[in-house]
Motif scaffolding. Sequence first.
Motif, PDB file in Angstrom:
ATOM      1  N   ALA A  15      50.314 112.403  -2.808  1.00 34.89           N
ATOM      2  CA  ALA A  15      49.618 111.896  -2.176  1.00 34.89           C
ATOM      3  C   ALA A  15      48.852 110.957  -2.215  1.00 34.89           C
ATOM      4  CB  ALA A  15      48.115 113.078  -1.677  1.00 34.89           C
ATOM      5  N   TRP A  44      45.780 108.232  -1.260  1.00 34.37           N
ATOM      6  CA  TRP A  44      44.192 107.817  -0.138  1.00 34.37           C
ATOM      7  C   TRP A  44      43.902 106.328  -0.698  1.00 34.37           C
ATOM      8  CZ3 TRP A  44      41.066 110.925   2.567  1.00 34.37           C
ATOM      9  CH2 TRP A  44      41.388 112.067   2.069  1.00 34.37           C
ATOM     10  N   CYS A  62      44.810 108.049   4.634  1.00 35.34           N
ATOM     11  CA  CYS A  62      46.012 109.741   3.386  1.00 35.34           C
ATOM     12  C   CYS A  62      47.748 109.529   3.799  1.00 35.34           C
ATOM     13  CB  CYS A  62      45.097 110.749   3.378  1.00 35.34           C
ATOM     14  SG  CYS A  62      46.161 111.679   1.713  1.00 35.34           S
ATOM     15  N   SER A 108      50.362 110.451   7.181  1.00 36.40           N
ATOM     16  CA  SER A 108      50.087 110.134   7.292  1.00 36.40           C
ATOM     17  C   SER A 108      48.524 111.131   8.133  1.00 36.40           C
ATOM     18  CB  SER A 108      50.365 108.681   7.272  1.00 36.40           C
ATOM     19  OG  SER A 108      50.117 107.718   8.950  1.00 36.40           O
ATOM     20  N   HIS A 112      35.530 111.813  -0.504  1.00 40.32           N
ATOM     21  CA  HIS A 112      36.620 112.898  -0.684  1.00 40.32           C
ATOM     22  C   HIS A 112      35.711 113.975  -1.155  1.00 40.32           C
ATOM     23  CE1 HIS A 112      40.213 110.719  -2.957  1.00 40.32           C
ATOM     24  NE2 HIS A 112      40.171 110.718  -1.852  1.00 40.32           N
TER      25      HIS A 112
END
Length: 68
Positions: A3, A5, A26, A36, A68
């Motif tokens: 992944a 970001w 993401c 995404s 986050h």
Amino acid sequence: MSATWTIAQLERNTADGGVTVAHWRCTAVDGDHSASAYGTCSFTPDASAAGFVPYENLTEADVLAWVH
């Protein structure tokens, strides 16, 4: 699966440089498949608070930590 970001865009107060909205993305990849997501996080900056970082001094890593 991996992944990634990223911060796509920031909105800020020009008076004090406080970021009010972070637009993030993401993207995940797993072999031949990918997905995404896109979203936003809102903030209420306080330029007098300890730890305040104005827009011009922010890094993408700083903003991703908030997201986050």
